[in-house]
Enzyme design. Structure first.
Site, PDB file in Angstrom:
ATOM      1  N   TYR A 168       0.811  -1.287   0.309  1.00 52.69           N
ATOM      2  CA  TYR A 168      -0.108   0.093  -0.130  1.00 52.69           C
ATOM      3  C   TYR A 168       0.910   1.204   0.058  1.00 52.69           C
ATOM      4  O   TYR A 168       0.677   2.220  -0.461  1.00 52.69           O
ATOM      5  CB  TYR A 168      -0.955   0.084   1.216  1.00 52.69           C
ATOM      6  N   LYS A 172       1.069   4.337  -2.783  1.00 52.17           N
ATOM      7  CA  LYS A 172       1.009   5.841  -2.405  1.00 52.17           C
ATOM      8  C   LYS A 172       2.143   6.376  -2.727  1.00 52.17           C
ATOM      9  O   LYS A 172       2.151   7.892  -3.218  1.00 52.17           O
ATOM     10  CB  LYS A 172       0.463   5.904  -1.044  1.00 52.17           C
TER      11      LYS A 172
HETATM   12  N1  LIG Z   1      -8.398   5.719   6.798  1.00 53.06           N
HETATM   13  C1  LIG Z   1      -7.223   6.085   7.120  1.00 53.06           C
HETATM   14  O1  LIG Z   1      -6.660   6.171   8.095  1.00 53.06           O
HETATM   15  C2  LIG Z   1      -6.323   6.808   5.944  1.00 53.06           C
HETATM   16  C3  LIG Z   1      -4.805   7.056   6.220  1.00 53.06           C
HETATM   17  C4  LIG Z   1      -4.305   7.465   5.129  1.00 53.06           C
HETATM   18  C5  LIG Z   1      -4.681   7.477   3.879  1.00 53.06           C
HETATM   19  N2  LIG Z   1      -6.079   7.228   3.594  1.00 53.06           N
HETATM   20  C6  LIG Z   1      -6.420   7.349   2.073  1.00 53.06           C
HETATM   21  O2  LIG Z   1      -7.846   8.201   2.331  1.00 53.06           O
HETATM   22  C7  LIG Z   1      -8.783   7.896   1.261  1.00 53.06           C
HETATM   23  C8  LIG Z   1      -9.961   7.266   1.816  1.00 53.06           C
HETATM   24  O3  LIG Z   1      -9.650   6.337   2.812  1.00 53.06           O
HETATM   25  P1  LIG Z   1     -10.929   5.637   3.613  1.00 53.06           P
HETATM   26  O4  LIG Z   1     -10.388   5.167   4.800  1.00 53.06           O
HETATM   27  O5  LIG Z   1     -12.114   6.506   3.703  1.00 53.06           O
HETATM   28  O6  LIG Z   1     -11.214   4.248   2.719  1.00 53.06           O
HETATM   29  P2  LIG Z   1     -12.309   3.287   2.762  1.00 53.06           P
HETATM   30  O7  LIG Z   1     -13.493   3.486   3.677  1.00 53.06           O
HETATM   31  O8  LIG Z   1     -11.783   1.860   2.397  1.00 53.06           O
HETATM   32  O9  LIG Z   1     -13.142   3.903   1.152  1.00 53.06           O
HETATM   33  C9  LIG Z   1     -12.623   3.836  -0.020  1.00 53.06           C
HETATM   34  C10 LIG Z   1     -13.339   4.400  -0.829  1.00 53.06           C
HETATM   35  O10 LIG Z   1     -12.570   4.374  -2.344  1.00 53.06           O
HETATM   36  C11 LIG Z   1     -13.302   3.703  -3.148  1.00 53.06           C
HETATM   37  N3  LIG Z   1     -12.995   2.902  -4.247  1.00 53.06           N
HETATM   38  C12 LIG Z   1     -11.993   1.938  -3.931  1.00 53.06           C
HETATM   39  N4  LIG Z   1     -11.660   1.575  -5.119  1.00 53.06           N
HETATM   40  C13 LIG Z   1     -12.329   2.069  -6.159  1.00 53.06           C
HETATM   41  C14 LIG Z   1     -12.181   2.445  -7.622  1.00 53.06           C
HETATM   42  N5  LIG Z   1     -11.545   1.278  -8.230  1.00 53.06           N
HETATM   43  N6  LIG Z   1     -13.134   3.203  -8.251  1.00 53.06           N
HETATM   44  C15 LIG Z   1     -13.838   4.218  -7.567  1.00 53.06           C
HETATM   45  N7  LIG Z   1     -13.886   4.251  -6.175  1.00 53.06           N
HETATM   46  C16 LIG Z   1     -12.969   3.079  -5.598  1.00 53.06           C
HETATM   47  C17 LIG Z   1     -14.417   2.898  -2.273  1.00 53.06           C
HETATM   48  O11 LIG Z   1     -15.750   2.646  -2.923  1.00 53.06           O
HETATM   49  P3  LIG Z   1     -16.349   1.246  -2.651  1.00 53.06           P
HETATM   50  O12 LIG Z   1     -17.438   1.472  -1.615  1.00 53.06           O
HETATM   51  O13 LIG Z   1     -17.246   0.883  -4.152  1.00 53.06           O
HETATM   52  O14 LIG Z   1     -15.410   0.079  -2.331  1.00 53.06           O
HETATM   53  C18 LIG Z   1     -14.815   3.849  -1.157  1.00 53.06           C
HETATM   54  O15 LIG Z   1     -15.668   4.927  -1.373  1.00 53.06           O
HETATM   55  C19 LIG Z   1      -7.995   6.428   0.701  1.00 53.06           C
HETATM   56  O16 LIG Z   1      -7.548   6.972  -0.645  1.00 53.06           O
HETATM   57  C20 LIG Z   1      -7.254   6.018   1.476  1.00 53.06           C
HETATM   58  O17 LIG Z   1      -5.934   5.335   1.193  1.00 53.06           O
HETATM   59  C21 LIG Z   1      -6.767   6.658   4.716  1.00 53.06           C
END
Ligand SMILES: NC(=O)c1ccc[n+]([C@@H]2O[C@H](COP(=O)([O-])OP(=O)(O)OC[C@H]3O[C@@H](n4cnc5c(N)ncnc54)[C@H](OP(=O)(O)O)[C@@H]3O)[C@@H](O)[C@H]2O)c1
Length: 271
Positions: A168, A172
């Site tokens: 991952y 990134k």
């Molecule tokens: N949460 C954290 O602590 C954290 C930390 C660092 C970075 N991030 C980054 O922040 C962003 C949001 O994180 P989150 O925690 O909210 O993630 P999440 O709850 O896993 O949600 C991921 C979102 O991305 C969508 N997605 C995944 N693959 C896709 C694709 N091929 N096309 C379109 N949509 C897609 C998912 O849609 P579906 O519902 O259809 O699967 C979902 O809406 C991500 O980029 C993640 O890497 C998060």
């Protein structure tokens, strides 16, 4: 009327971006999701009085769906888009609890998982950005944001010996480099590209951990707390999005923010 498009708005941080941005009736907010009918049905349930939310169908690994989404946005706004937030991202269960050397004991799975992460997190966003640059060029905000991860921060990995989530983190890091390259090309047109980490946010990443896996996550959290004594564990989507929007509002090409990779604090304090 400022316009925003956020990808990955079915849940988590993306959903909260739509919530906060659409709370201002002066904004027009587009949310790109893979399951339009489900998410579209949730909008009036959550925000019955809001008419400024548009849910679009799109998968960032499906180029033609992104082309259609860009055409739909242009049709509604008259051609431009002010802010694009590439939030959609893939995480892998495969690399969540083991270091890279252990992942290497399953070489085929390692390659399959890494290629999937690269396809979504890097290639998907490159296509997204390329397809939306013509709209951003016509918008007034002129900001393109990639939601990245501090897991890719080269000042953090060795300092805290962060072994987990290697694949991952690699994806990134690729995204951050792509953003810097977009910035190198487009900053002369006044278009800001930057990568922002949301911090550690509770969106269920480790919900399915076994007791042994949870123990490894605990070790990582302990090192986070040593790095940032104020760190009390994952934050909420509300707090994270508020911080990110503040960073986005303050950032500009003229301040030298183009191509940068920062945290939700707007600096290199990752937690
Ligand atoms: N949460 C954290 O602590 C954290 C930390 C660092 C970075 N991030 C980054 O922040 C962003 C949001 O994180 P989150 O925690 O909210 O993630 P999440 O709850 O896993 O949600 C991921 C979102 O991305 C969508 N997605 C995944 N693959 C896709 C694709 N091929 N096309 C379109 N949509 C897609 C998912 O849609 P579906 O519902 O259809 O699967 C979902 O809406 C991500 O980029 C993640 O890497 C998060």
């Amino acid at each position: 009327m400022p316009s925003y498009l956020i990808t990955g708005t079915s849940r988590g941080i993306g959903w909260e971006f739509v919530n906060q941005l659409s709370s201002d009736p002066g904004n027009i907010v587009f949310g790109l999701v893979r399951n339009k009918s489900t998410v579209e049905a949730q909008v009036p349930e959550e925000w019955s009085e809001r008419t400024n939310v548009h849910i679009l169908q799109g998968d960032i690994t499906d180029y033609s769906s992104l082309q259609s989404a860009a055409a739909e946005v242009a049709g509604i706004t008259g051609g431009g888009l002010d802010y694009l937030i590439g939030n959609a991202g893939a995480v892998a269960h495969f690399d969540a609890y083991d270091p890279i050397g252990v992942l290497g004991e399953q070489p085929e799975a390692l390659e399959r998982e890494l290629m999937h992460l690269l396809r979504v997190n890097v290639v998907g966003n490159i296509h997204l950005f390329n397809l939306f640059v013509p709209l951003i060029r016509q918008g007034e905000g002129k900001k393109v944001i990639a939601i990245t991860s501090g897991q890719a921060a080269l000042d953090m990995i060795p300092r805290l010996s962060i072994e987990l989530s290697a694949l991952y983190a690699i994806s990134k890091a690729g995204l951050n480099t792509a953003v810097a390259k977009f910035s190198a090309q487009y900053d002369k047109e006044g278009i800001l590209f930057m990568s922002i980490c949301p911090g550690l946010v509770n969106t269920g990443r480790y919900n399915e951990a076994s007791p042994e896996q949870a123990e490894r996550v605990k070790v990582m959290m302990k090192s986070f707390a040593e790095y940032a004594p104020d760190f009390k564990g994952p934050s909420t989507t509300e707090a994270s999005v508020k911080d990110i929007l503040s960073v986005i509002n303050k950032a500009s090409v003229s301040n030298g923010d183009g191509g940068s990779f920062v945290s939700h604090y707007g600096n290199h304090q990752w937690l």
